[in-house]
Design a protein around this motif. Sequence first.
Motif, PDB file in Angstrom:
ATOM      1  N   VAL A 155       0.843  -1.206   0.000  1.00 11.89           N
ATOM      2  CA  VAL A 155       0.000   0.000   0.000  1.00 11.89           C
ATOM      3  C   VAL A 155       0.872   1.248   0.000  1.00 11.89           C
ATOM      4  O   VAL A 155       0.650   2.191  -0.775  1.00 11.89           O
ATOM      5  CB  VAL A 155      -0.956  -0.007   1.220  1.00 11.89           C
ATOM      6  CG1 VAL A 155      -1.589   1.362   1.425  1.00 11.89           C
ATOM      7  CG2 VAL A 155      -2.033  -1.061   1.052  1.00 11.89           C
ATOM      8  N   ALA A 156       1.887   1.246   0.860  1.00 14.98           N
ATOM      9  CA  ALA A 156       2.768   2.406   0.972  1.00 14.98           C
ATOM     10  C   ALA A 156       3.596   2.599  -0.297  1.00 14.98           C
ATOM     11  O   ALA A 156       3.735   3.720  -0.806  1.00 14.98           O
ATOM     12  CB  ALA A 156       3.681   2.245   2.186  1.00 14.98           C
ATOM     13  N   ARG A 157       4.141   1.512  -0.811  1.00 18.25           N
ATOM     14  CA  ARG A 157       4.986   1.599  -2.014  1.00 18.25           C
ATOM     15  C   ARG A 157       4.172   2.073  -3.217  1.00 18.25           C
ATOM     16  O   ARG A 157       4.639   2.900  -4.009  1.00 18.25           O
ATOM     17  CB  ARG A 157       5.608   0.232  -2.294  1.00 18.25           C
ATOM     18  CG  ARG A 157       6.561   0.209  -3.459  1.00 18.25           C
ATOM     19  CD  ARG A 157       7.842   0.921  -3.159  1.00 18.25           C
ATOM     20  NE  ARG A 157       8.761   0.771  -4.291  1.00 18.25           N
ATOM     21  CZ  ARG A 157       9.598   1.698  -4.673  1.00 18.25           C
ATOM     22  NH1 ARG A 157       9.681   2.844  -4.019  1.00 18.25           N
ATOM     23  NH2 ARG A 157      10.388   1.501  -5.703  1.00 18.25           N
ATOM     24  N   ASP A 164       1.895  10.085  -4.182  1.00 19.27           N
ATOM     25  CA  ASP A 164       1.132  10.527  -3.010  1.00 19.27           C
ATOM     26  C   ASP A 164       2.003  10.352  -1.766  1.00 19.27           C
ATOM     27  O   ASP A 164       1.949   9.339  -1.073  1.00 19.27           O
ATOM     28  CB  ASP A 164      -0.157   9.708  -2.887  1.00 19.27           C
ATOM     29  CG  ASP A 164      -1.094  10.246  -1.809  1.00 19.27           C
ATOM     30  OD1 ASP A 164      -0.640  11.009  -0.931  1.00 19.27           O
ATOM     31  OD2 ASP A 164      -2.292   9.885  -1.848  1.00 19.27           O
ATOM     32  N   ARG A 165       2.805  11.369  -1.493  1.00 19.67           N
ATOM     33  CA  ARG A 165       3.801  11.257  -0.421  1.00 19.67           C
ATOM     34  C   ARG A 165       3.154  11.146   0.960  1.00 19.67           C
ATOM     35  O   ARG A 165       3.652  10.430   1.826  1.00 19.67           O
ATOM     36  CB  ARG A 165       4.773  12.437  -0.474  1.00 19.67           C
ATOM     37  CG  ARG A 165       5.619  12.425  -1.755  1.00 19.67           C
ATOM     38  CD  ARG A 165       6.722  13.456  -1.739  1.00 19.67           C
ATOM     39  NE  ARG A 165       7.668  13.285  -0.661  1.00 19.67           N
ATOM     40  CZ  ARG A 165       8.669  12.400  -0.649  1.00 19.67           C
ATOM     41  NH1 ARG A 165       8.816  11.569  -1.671  1.00 19.67           N
ATOM     42  NH2 ARG A 165       9.494  12.327   0.367  1.00 19.67           N
ATOM     43  N   ALA A 166       2.044  11.825   1.174  1.00 21.60           N
ATOM     44  CA  ALA A 166       1.385  11.760   2.483  1.00 21.60           C
ATOM     45  C   ALA A 166       0.868  10.349   2.762  1.00 21.60           C
ATOM     46  O   ALA A 166       1.064   9.799   3.849  1.00 21.60           O
ATOM     47  CB  ALA A 166       0.246  12.771   2.559  1.00 21.60           C
ATOM     48  N   ALA A 167       0.218   9.748   1.761  1.00 17.37           N
ATOM     49  CA  ALA A 167      -0.285   8.385   1.931  1.00 17.37           C
ATOM     50  C   ALA A 167       0.871   7.399   2.070  1.00 17.37           C
ATOM     51  O   ALA A 167       0.796   6.451   2.861  1.00 17.37           O
ATOM     52  CB  ALA A 167      -1.172   7.994   0.752  1.00 17.37           C
ATOM     53  N   ALA A 168       1.950   7.634   1.320  1.00 18.05           N
ATOM     54  CA  ALA A 168       3.115   6.753   1.426  1.00 18.05           C
ATOM     55  C   ALA A 168       3.718   6.829   2.825  1.00 18.05           C
ATOM     56  O   ALA A 168       4.036   5.801   3.432  1.00 18.05           O
ATOM     57  CB  ALA A 168       4.153   7.133   0.373  1.00 18.05           C
ATOM     58  N   ARG A 169       3.863   8.044   3.355  1.00 16.68           N
ATOM     59  CA  ARG A 169       4.431   8.208   4.696  1.00 16.68           C
ATOM     60  C   ARG A 169       3.574   7.502   5.743  1.00 16.68           C
ATOM     61  O   ARG A 169       4.078   6.771   6.590  1.00 16.68           O
ATOM     62  CB  ARG A 169       4.563   9.701   5.031  1.00 16.68           C
ATOM     63  CG  ARG A 169       5.304   9.984   6.318  1.00 16.68           C
ATOM     64  CD  ARG A 169       5.565  11.473   6.524  1.00 16.68           C
ATOM     65  NE  ARG A 169       6.408  12.009   5.460  1.00 16.68           N
ATOM     66  CZ  ARG A 169       5.988  12.792   4.458  1.00 16.68           C
ATOM     67  NH1 ARG A 169       4.707  13.145   4.382  1.00 16.68           N
ATOM     68  NH2 ARG A 169       6.821  13.224   3.551  1.00 16.68           N
ATOM     69  N   ALA A 170       2.258   7.690   5.656  1.00 12.65           N
ATOM     70  CA  ALA A 170       1.353   7.031   6.607  1.00 12.65           C
ATOM     71  C   ALA A 170       1.434   5.508   6.461  1.00 12.65           C
ATOM     72  O   ALA A 170       1.448   4.771   7.455  1.00 12.65           O
ATOM     73  CB  ALA A 170      -0.074   7.521   6.390  1.00 12.65           C
TER      74      ALA A 170
END
Length: 198
Positions: A155-157, A164-170
Amino acid sequence: ERGDWAAAAAFPVVTAQGLGIPVALSRFTRALGAARSGNPAAARAEIAALDSISTGLADRQETYWARVVGIKRDAAAAWMRFALGDTTGGLKLARAAADSEEVTDKHPVTPAELLPARELLADMLLLTGRYQEAGEAYQATLTRERGRARSLFGVARAAELAGDRAAARAGYRRFLKQMSGTDGYRPELVTARTFIRE
């Protein structure tokens, strides 16, 4: 689980009487490992063995297990097609295996899937650059099997590759939290930690 496809391809075939599920799972491991490490010919032989096991189970009226083995066969065959350059055919068969697995009730005394068909579809979507679809497929896997490390990372990758850096960070934070007790090395941990630091 670790993505060591060469080791999976060399996994020993379980020797058991009859058409046991351990034999099928060892064949599935070898088929998937061979396909994903670039040896579609070896994968084809393992897929044929899976087909034979599924047919044998059906002949014995063990329809549930025949269906389960058939799903594994199709998931592995999807990766064999992908390895041979048939991306469209691989994705179509991977999606069919995932859809079939989702409507097949899990046997009450068996553990979770070795590698869920939906997660394998997500891997393929990620490799073809379909990042949003890949993220959705990983998320669907987590709906059925909460806390799976491979899908949390996926999901993050997928979010990172989609920009989508915010979703990746989360997502990477969720993955790292899940993996906080590990004492082993996984390249995914380095990827997640590096992204968080940046």
